[in-house]
Design an enzyme around this catalytic site. Structure first.
Site: not given
Length: 157
Positions: A8, A11, A13-15, A125
Site C-alpha cells: 500500500c 505500509n 494501514c492496509r498492507s 485507505d
C-alpha cells in the site's frame, strides 16, 4: 515456498493489516510452512515504524497477531523474489510497476480483483477515511479469495 507481498502507500494501514490477516488465515488452514508473507510501502514516510494505531486496534479486536510488523519500502528485489505482489488500489499497482520498470506485471494484482462479486475494486485507505472496519471487511473478502486462488494454482488441498 510461496511468497506473497502486500503493498500500500505507507505500509502502516492496509498492507500490514493484510499481512497479519493473511498469516492468520494461512495458519488456520495449516499451510504456514508453505508461505512467506510480508508487506511494504510504495512511499518512504514510515520506514521502521509500527502500524497505525487503527490497524493495531482492529487486529487486536479480531485477535490477530501484529507481531513483527514494521514499515518498509518495496524494492526491485521484492519484484524479483515474490510470487504474488498484491496492491490495495490502482494507484498502488501503478507505483509498483513504476518501481519495477514494468517487470513483474504478470504477478502483480489488486487484491479485490480476486472477487468478481464486488463492484468496489480498490480498498480505501483508512489513514484518510478513518474506517478501519471497512478495510478489515474488504481485506477479509479479498484475502479469502486470494488464498483459494493460490491453493488452486499450487495444488494445496
Amino acid at each position: 515456498m510461496i511468497k506473497v507481498l502486500f503493498v500500500c502507500l505507507g505500509n502502516i494501514c492496509r498492507s500490514p493489516m493484510a499481512e497479519a490477516m493473511f498469516r492468520d488465515l494461512v495458519k488456520k488452514e495449516g499451510l504456514e510452512a508453505k508461505f512467506e508473507i510480508d508487506s511494504a510501502a510504495t512511499g518512504d514516510w514510515h520506514i521502521g515504524k509500527p502500524p497505525h494505531k487503527g490497524t493495531l486496534s482492529i487486529l487486536d479486536k479480531y485477535r490477530i497477531s501484529s507481531d513483527g510488523l514494521l514499515g518498509r519500502q518495496i524494492t526491485s528485489g521484492d519484484i524479483e523474489s515474490f510470487d504474488y505482489i498484491i496492491g490495495m488500489d490502482e494507484s498502488n499497482i501503478s507505483n509498483i510497476l513504476a518501481v519495477s520498470g514494468g517487470q513483474g506485471a504478470e504477478k502483480t494484482f489488486r487484491l479485490l480483483d480476486f472477487r468478481e462479486d464486488l463492484a468496489k475494486k480498490d480498498v480505501p485507505d483508512p489513514y484518510y477515511t478513518g474506517d478501519f472496519e471497512e478495510t478489515y471487511d474488504l481485506l477479509s473478502k479479498g484475502l479469502a479469495s486470494l488464498l483459494e486462488h493460490i491453493k488452486k494454482q499450487h495444488n494445496l488441498g
